[in-house]
Scaffold this motif. Structure first.
Motif, PDB file in Angstrom:
ATOM      1  N   ASP A 108      36.817  30.143  55.212  1.00  0.00           N
ATOM      2  CA  ASP A 108      35.415  30.805  55.166  1.00  0.00           C
ATOM      3  C   ASP A 108      35.361  31.935  54.232  1.00  0.00           C
ATOM      4  OD1 ASP A 108      33.095  31.854  55.696  1.00  0.00           O
ATOM      5  OD2 ASP A 108      32.793  31.498  57.581  1.00  0.00           O
ATOM      6  N   ILE A 109      35.040  31.927  53.077  1.00  0.00           N
ATOM      7  CA  ILE A 109      35.193  32.976  52.188  1.00  0.00           C
ATOM      8  C   ILE A 109      34.491  34.226  52.531  1.00  0.00           C
ATOM      9  CG2 ILE A 109      33.541  32.180  50.416  1.00  0.00           C
ATOM     10  CD1 ILE A 109      36.799  33.909  49.671  1.00  0.00           C
ATOM     11  N   ALA A 110      33.195  33.773  52.985  1.00  0.00           N
ATOM     12  CA  ALA A 110      32.302  35.083  53.301  1.00  0.00           C
ATOM     13  C   ALA A 110      33.067  35.857  54.619  1.00  0.00           C
ATOM     14  CB  ALA A 110      31.000  34.677  53.807  1.00  0.00           C
ATOM     15  N   ARG A 111      33.453  35.065  55.368  1.00  0.00           N
ATOM     16  CA  ARG A 111      34.259  35.753  56.627  1.00  0.00           C
ATOM     17  C   ARG A 111      35.372  36.360  56.128  1.00  0.00           C
ATOM     18  NH1 ARG A 111      37.739  32.391  59.966  1.00  0.00           N
ATOM     19  NH2 ARG A 111      38.814  33.968  61.103  1.00  0.00           N
ATOM     20  N   LYS A 134      36.067  37.853  53.146  1.00  0.00           N
ATOM     21  CA  LYS A 134      35.364  39.079  52.671  1.00  0.00           C
ATOM     22  C   LYS A 134      35.046  40.281  53.403  1.00  0.00           C
ATOM     23  CE  LYS A 134      34.156  36.762  48.378  1.00  0.00           C
ATOM     24  NZ  LYS A 134      33.108  36.499  47.232  1.00  0.00           N
ATOM     25  N   LYS A 135      34.107  39.776  54.502  1.00  0.00           N
ATOM     26  CA  LYS A 135      33.888  40.691  55.541  1.00  0.00           C
ATOM     27  C   LYS A 135      35.106  41.283  56.404  1.00  0.00           C
ATOM     28  CE  LYS A 135      29.364  38.773  56.508  1.00  0.00           C
ATOM     29  NZ  LYS A 135      28.652  38.092  57.554  1.00  0.00           N
ATOM     30  N   GLU A 184      36.576  43.953  54.008  1.00  0.00           N
ATOM     31  CA  GLU A 184      35.740  45.480  54.109  1.00  0.00           C
ATOM     32  C   GLU A 184      36.082  45.879  55.212  1.00  0.00           C
ATOM     33  OE1 GLU A 184      31.605  43.881  53.369  1.00  0.00           O
ATOM     34  OE2 GLU A 184      32.174  43.075  51.592  1.00  0.00           O
ATOM     35  N   MET A 207      41.395  35.187  50.665  1.00  0.00           N
ATOM     36  CA  MET A 207      40.666  35.056  49.471  1.00  0.00           C
ATOM     37  C   MET A 207      41.367  34.524  48.385  1.00  0.00           C
ATOM     38  SD  MET A 207      38.418  38.427  49.885  1.00  0.00           S
ATOM     39  CE  MET A 207      39.553  39.706  50.027  1.00  0.00           C
ATOM     40  N   TYR A 227      41.742  30.796  48.785  1.00  0.00           N
ATOM     41  CA  TYR A 227      40.452  30.246  48.574  1.00  0.00           C
ATOM     42  C   TYR A 227      40.430  29.971  46.932  1.00  0.00           C
ATOM     43  CZ  TYR A 227      35.579  29.338  48.594  1.00  0.00           C
ATOM     44  OH  TYR A 227      34.373  28.639  48.137  1.00  0.00           O
TER      45      TYR A 227
END
Length: 134
Positions: free
Chosen positions: A89-92, A94-95, A98, A127, A130
């Motif tokens: 889950d790339i959004a996860r 990235k979060k 951060e 990341m 991915y």
């Protein structure tokens, strides 16, 4: 070309069971390549990408620590966690990166800093893996 059986297992269960022509892993001593018939060995893994080459294709797995056991006909990876590139889950990720960067900015104790660094390394690894997916 001959193949070697590959098993990647985490505490949550098996992640990969397949045959590969070559396995490339990032160990604490550096990157190693394993072909069928390799001598037996055990090595600790670093956070990194495990690449499984089969018939011209490369499957990439994000591995977060653990051990690799090599025998002439089987490679077993016992990982703390592992994810196939297509299941990340790339959004996860990235979060998580951060949040880890924010935690590193805080002036906290050494343990918290070390944990934040590990979180950041894992997020960056996820990341990168991915981005390497086929």
């Amino acid at each position: 070309m001959s193949k070697i059986k590959v098993n990647i297992v985490t505490p949550d269960g098996p992640v990969v069971e397949m045959d590969a022509n070559m396995v490339i892993a990032v160990t604490e001593a550096g990157e190693i390549g394993v072909l069928p018939g390799h001598i037996a060995m055990v090595a600790p893994l670093q956070i990194g990408a495990l690449r499984l080459k089969t018939d011209g294709k490369t499957e990439t797995v994000a591995v977060h620590g653990g051990f690799i056991e090599v025998r002439p006909e089987v490679v077993t990876v016992l990982a703390q966690s592992a994810e196939l590139a297509e299941s990340i889950d790339i959004a996860r990720a990235k979060k998580a990166a951060e949040k880890a960067e924010q935690d590193l900015q805080k002036k906290s104790d050494d343990l918290s800093q070390n944990l934040a660094e590990l979180d950041l390394k894992r997020a960056i690894n996820r990341m990168q893996v991915y981005e390497q997916r086929v």
